[in-house]
Design an enzyme around this catalytic site. Structure first.
Site, short mmCIF file in Angstrom:
data_model
loop_
_atom_site.label_atom_id
_atom_site.label_comp_id
_atom_site.label_asym_id
_atom_site.label_seq_id
_atom_site.Cartn_x
_atom_site.Cartn_y
_atom_site.Cartn_z
N ASP B 36 0.82 -1.21 0.00
CA ASP B 36 0.00 0.00 0.00
C ASP B 36 0.86 1.27 0.00
O ASP B 36 0.36 2.36 -0.26
CB ASP B 36 -0.96 0.00 1.20
CG ASP B 36 -2.16 -0.90 0.95
OD1 ASP B 36 -2.19 -1.57 -0.10
OD2 ASP B 36 -3.07 -0.96 1.80
N ASP B 371 -10.44 35.84 -35.58
CA ASP B 371 -9.68 34.60 -35.77
C ASP B 371 -10.39 33.40 -35.13
O ASP B 371 -10.23 32.27 -35.56
CB ASP B 371 -8.30 34.78 -35.15
CG ASP B 371 -7.51 33.50 -35.17
OD1 ASP B 371 -7.10 33.10 -36.26
OD2 ASP B 371 -7.32 32.90 -34.10
N GLY B 506 -7.72 27.56 -37.68
CA GLY B 506 -8.69 27.98 -38.68
C GLY B 506 -8.30 27.74 -40.12
O GLY B 506 -8.93 26.95 -40.83
N LEU B 507 -7.24 28.40 -40.58
CA LEU B 507 -6.90 28.32 -41.99
C LEU B 507 -6.45 26.90 -42.37
O LEU B 507 -6.78 26.39 -43.43
CB LEU B 507 -5.78 29.33 -42.29
CG LEU B 507 -5.62 29.70 -43.75
CD1 LEU B 507 -6.95 30.15 -44.35
CD2 LEU B 507 -4.58 30.82 -43.88
#
Lengths: 434, 616
Positions: B36, B371, B506-507
């Site tokens: 343990d 953006d 994004g792009l």
């Protein structure tokens, strides 16, 4: 090719000093142990036997240990799981057995690729006396012949870390088929990295020992036979129970040091060669190139490690063979060498090779041992994950012991890697300027 | 028996360890078998703590079971006291010791140690880690905080903690001042405003916060006073006593091994300082037993992690009349709500809105900037502990403009809150601690981003979906060296960065759609800014191709294997021209479209008909 068995000879060969230092005093400690339980062995065993699955019958603590202890929050679904006991499983054993059957059924439905299932006992399953051997027999009947169901204990009340592998292999032994030949065969016992296993197979082949099998096998269906003509060679120092049951099957042990370092590997191979009556010239020609390569690989590390002191906290039972290798082949100074359990018979050849002034300890009282380590201020301390960072913070350089089980370290080609594991923390310390 | 591959929470004694390890001057003696002790490495390796947890294990073995394990416990307790000389001790049993029923509480009492000894009863076969932490913290507070309202101390009694904020942790980086709120002049709030604040308490703040999680802790004997909780009896506070000084609060809930607790405390401490509220005690993180004894001196409590501090906060309210906060300040909006709630509890005037002022976090502007248009409506699956899951759901929808496609928690204690929130978001709540269930739900929901725990990180990798970690359990890489809170205004900035980072930007997303055959733009490619050399990308980059293939074969909802017969070869080829992160959605929509119209075959025409249909 196979000469008469050299049953008496063992390895009392030229390179071993006569016995005498095996009766050295051992400090026996009893207290808090900072070690893993035997369940942890599943972490490598489930990769070694590729169609086996390990089902821990235990508590949430067991499941939590399995995922955090070895840092194995790995990506793919592993071939192990935990049947977590809950309140109602404690109410009555009948219910617990029924619940276990349901869990196994669900598992086998989900993983039809499983050919061998180990039910692994834990502290709570053993304290409530849940009989996993009966459960395994009952379930085997149901799933035979598709799935073979075995059981062993990995509990902390019975096993320390690598003893889990010992119990697992011991559980396999009754399943091994009976040998059908009187010609001697070699059985190498103990989980090794596949690459190491292949190297050893090539070396034995070059010596002319052509009937060589390994336990555990890579496939559950590929169990090696065993019988009175079997000579077995331990590849790991923690296999006391496995050895006992192998001998019940009639196999006999080839006593040897363990294959760590160039010298250790040569002595280990030589023990087998002698037992199988391999011509010494043939042995040399089979091993000389690899041995020389291993020594060359060790040479740069000898420069770094020679004279450095090392302290072993108990962990895997590999401590004594490692200490022998580091002291004899790399010139390191041994302070205390701790082991969770000292198997005097299996380690007799190792103990004979240790320097006389080393303090051996068996068992642990971790706070007292930490006091001794602080007093000794070794250059490097080999310890478990719970102790490493606190010791580093105190200025003591450490080596995680668990890496010694998760890295191929046995054999000639790994001797340099093994030395590198000990050299790297010291190298790091000299580089850092922060 | 529950078949478990991975677990979200450890056993309850690990929760107790999180409290003990967070505190100073406390030692925990755990009746437990060998093995343990693995729990130590959670703290020393995963959280990278430089000290061992203050825990001593009895380490009993099978052969001890026939003899006297009780005596072993008592010996261990006494020698641990002698070695560590703690100011208070915790005693308890792990799962195995619970079965042998040695009664650590009685044994500890019989040992007559000269310090308070707090017995912990943590039922291992019913409860889990967070429950254990909550129960332990509650018992610590109950035992050490005294039983009535302590004399109100003067300002000098507000002993500062270590200059690094939290003892035992690495110091904060330069520029992150653990301000203690030394803004004296706003402290003298008139009595009436404080009372007014109490009266209004139910209206604004609670409505805008997602859930007042606190107080949903079943299995606690103290659970039955929800009515008094709501009635808000502020008049016990004796506000006149405090008119002459700054209002003060305690910060409750942070523990060892918490997800970003270290940094959350620093951030909230700073925020409270700016509001003009002094921090009396932070607990359990960095608190000593003496600090716990001073909890009653504060005016109110800030509950950062209701899973851990909820029960203790309720007891403090009953005992000392201390109100507590219900808004968890994760995200820009929730932080503003939190500030408003704190001001009310502190009796400070409401902050007038200043539209011209620079917003406290950059998240609002980043999210509004053009953006970020590509983030609109991205499907997000949220899973974690209840606090972080609820907060992430709000932030994802209100502050990122994502669409929630799944919400769940492993914290069964808070199932009701999650269900209520899921209903508001129009998704089905997932209440489960079964990793396999969660994996199936995520695969079915086909999200573009998963916000989850370390487990969901695995799942997302298997499914080839982007993932950010928002909740415990987490692994070593989520205990960063840098200052990285989840809470407060800086926390909102951190959320922005860490949730957007895994996404294809994004792009690039457009180009992926346009040029499917480009050798760099294939299904296995990771977002280009996560190329090799970037740490978070290392794993996906290595495993992406084989693992995706494997996931495809292994899991039902994935891409190729489940292709119903009705897909025409050309339509199937056309489908593969759609980027993988939206392909699942396109496939599902098209099949649904075909099924609704009883079409026996899906052609290229059907594919585009469905596209037009679903784009409205």
């Amino acid at each position: 090719m196979n000469g008469p068995l050299n049953l008496a000879g063992g390895i009392a060969g030229a390179s071993l000093p006569t016995k005498g230092c095996t009766e050295r005093p051992v400090l026996r400690e009893r207290g808090q142990r900072e070690v893993f339980c035997g369940l942890t062995g599943i972490v490598w065993l489930h990769r070694k036997i590729q169609d086996a699955f390990f089902l821990v019958v235990g508590s949430r603590t067991c499941a939590h240990l399995m995922q955090s202890a070895a840092g194995v929050m790995i990506f793919a679904e592993p071939r192990f799981a935990t049947a977590v006991m809950e309140e109602r499983d404690l109410a009555g054993l009948a219910d617990a057995n029924e619940e276990l059957d349901i869990a196994v059924t669900r598992l086998i439905e989900r993983r039809p690729d499983i050919k061998m299932l180990f039910l692994v006992g834990s502290c709570p399953s053993e304290v409530i006396k849940l009989d996993l051997s009966r459960a395994a027999a009952r379930l085997s009947e149901r799933y035979a012949p598709d799935v073979r169901i075995l059981n062993y204990s990995g509990s902390g009340i019975e096993t320390t870390f690598t003893q889990g592998e010992d119990n697992c292999l011991a559980a396999l032994v009754p399943q091994l088929p009976e040998v059908e030949t009187a010609a001697p065969q070699l059985l190498v016992v103990g989980a090794l990295a596949d690459v190491v296993e292949d190297q050893f197979a090539r070396l034995f082949d070059a010596m002319g020992i052509d009937d060589v099998r390994f336990l555990p096998p890579r496939r559950a269906r590929d169990l090696p036979p065993v019988g009175a003509s079997t000579r077995y060679l331990l590849a790991q120092p923690f296999l006391g129970e496995t050895a006992r049951v192998l001998e019940q099957r009639g196999a006999s042990r080839i006593a040897a040091p363990f294959p760590l370092g160039a010298e250790g590997t040569t002595l280990w191979l030589k023990a087998a060669a002698d037992a199988f009556g391999v011509d010494p010239m043939r042995f040399r020609s089979a091993t000389a190139a690899a041995e020389a390569r291993a020594k060359r690989a060790l040479e740069p590390f000898r420069a770094e490690l020679s004279g450095r002191s090392i302290f072993f906290f108990p962990d895997s039972q590999l401590e004594i063979p490692l200490a022998r290798m580091l002291s004899r082949e790399l010139g390191m100074q041994l302070t205390e060498v701790g082991t969770p359990y000292l198997h005097r018979q299996h380690l007799a050849e190792e103990l004979a090779l240790l320097p006389g002034d080393v303090q051996l300890s068996e068992g642990q009282d971790v706070d007292r041992q930490l006091d001794r380590a602080r007093a000794a201020r070794p250059d490097i301390s080999v310890c478990g994950l719970g102790l490493a960072n606190p010791l580093e913070m105190e200025g003591l350089t450490t080596k995680w012991s668990i890496e010694l089980l998760f890295t191929p370290i046995q054999g000639y080609e790994q001797a340099g890697d093994l030395a590198g594991l000990f050299a790297r923390p010291l190298d790091r310390k000299t580089r850092l300027r922060v | 028996m529950q078949l478990t591959v991975w677990t979200y929470e450890g056993p309850p004694h690990v929760g107790a360890m999180r409290v003990a390890t967070a505190m100073e001057g406390v030692h925990y003696v755990l009746h437990a078998p060998q093995g343990d002790t693995y729990a130590d490495l959670l703290f020393t390796m995963i959280e990278r703590r430089s000290k061992r947890p203050p825990v001593t294990y009895t380490t009993f073995e099978a052969r001890d079971l026939g003899t006297d394990t009780a005596a072993l416990f008592q010996r261990t307790l006494i020698s641990a006291y002698e070695r560590f000389q703690p100011q208070a001790m915790l005693v308890g049993a792990s799962c195995t010791a619970e079965l042998i029923q040695d009664d650590p509480a009685g044994l500890a009492k019989a040992s007559n140690l000269p310090v308070p000894v707090i017995p912990l009863e943590l039922p291992s076969y019913q409860r889990k880690e967070n429950w254990g932490a909550a129960e332990t913290f509650y018992q610590v507070v109950r035992t050490l905080a005294g039983s009535g309202r302590a004399a109100v101390a003067d300002a000098d009694a507000l002993k500062p903690l270590g200059s690094d904020g939290v003892p035992g942790n690495p110091p904060l980086p330069a520029g992150i001042s653990p301000t203690r709120g030394e803004i004296v002049d706003v402290g003298a709030a008139p009595q009436s405003s404080m009372q007014d604040a109490k009266a209004q308490d139910d209206s604004g703040v609670r409505a805008s916060s997602i859930s007042p999680l606190v107080g949903e802790m079943p299995g606690r004997a103290e659970g039955g006073d929800a009515a008094s909780l709501r009635s808000g009896q502020g008049d016990q506070l004796g506000p006149t006593e405090k008119n002459a000084r700054r209002p003060s609060c305690n910060i409750l809930g942070p523990t060892a091994l918490g997800f970003r607790h270290r940094d959350d405390v620093a951030e909230i401490r700073k925020l409270l300082g700016e509001i003009g509220v002094a921090v009396n005690v932070v607990a359990p993180l960095g608190a000593s037993p003496a600090d716990i004894a001073r909890l009653g001196e504060a005016d109110f409590n800030v509950v950062l992690y209701p899973e851990i501090a909820g029960v203790a906060a309720k007891w403090l309210k009953r005992t000392f009349g201390q109100e507590f906060t219900t808004v968890v300040p994760i995200g820009h909006g929730a932080t503003r709500d939190f500030v408003a709630e704190v001001r009310k509890l502190a009796g400070l005037p409401t902050e007038e809105a200043d539209e011209a002022a620079e917003p406290a976090s950059r998240l609002p502007w980043f999210s509004r900037s053009v953006d970020s248009n590509y983030l609109t409506g991205k499907r997000v699956f949220v899973f974690g502990d209840a606090t972080h899951a609820l907060a992430a759901a709000r932030v994802a929808t209100e502050e990122f403009g994502f669409t929630l496609c799944g919400l769940g928690t492993y914290s069964r204690e808070f199932a009701r809150d999650i269900r209520a929130a899921a209903e508001r978001y129009g998704v089905e709540a997932l209440i489960s601690d079964d990793y396999l269930d969660v994996e199936a739900a995520i695969a079915a929901a086909q999200p573009e981003l998963v916000l989850g725990t370390q487990m969901e990180r695995h799942i997302a990798k298997r499914l080839g979906v982007a993932c950010a970690v928002i909740s415990a359990p987490v692994h070593v890489q989520d205990y960063p060296a840098r200052y990285s809170p989840q809470m407060g205004f800086e926390g909102a900035n951190v959320l922005w960065d860490s949730w957007v980072h895994p996404l294809v930007m994004g792009l690039e997303e457009h180009l992926l759609g346009m040029f499917r055959d480009d050798f760099e733009f294939n299904d296995a490619a990771v977002p280009s800014h996560l190329g090799s050399g970037v740490r978070v990308a290392a794993e996906p980059a290595v495993i992406a191709a084989p693992q995706m293939a494997e996931a495809t074969l292994a899991s039902a909802p994935a891409d190729t294997l489940t292709t119903p017969e009705i897909w025409h070869v050309e339509a199937e080829a056309e489908l593969r021209k759609i980027p993988f992160f939206v392909r699942g959605k396109a496939r599902r929509n098209t099949e649904k479209f075909a099924a609704e119209r009883g079409l026996s075959e899906i052609t290229v025409e059907t594919l585009y008909d469905a596209k037009a249909h679903y784009s409205r």
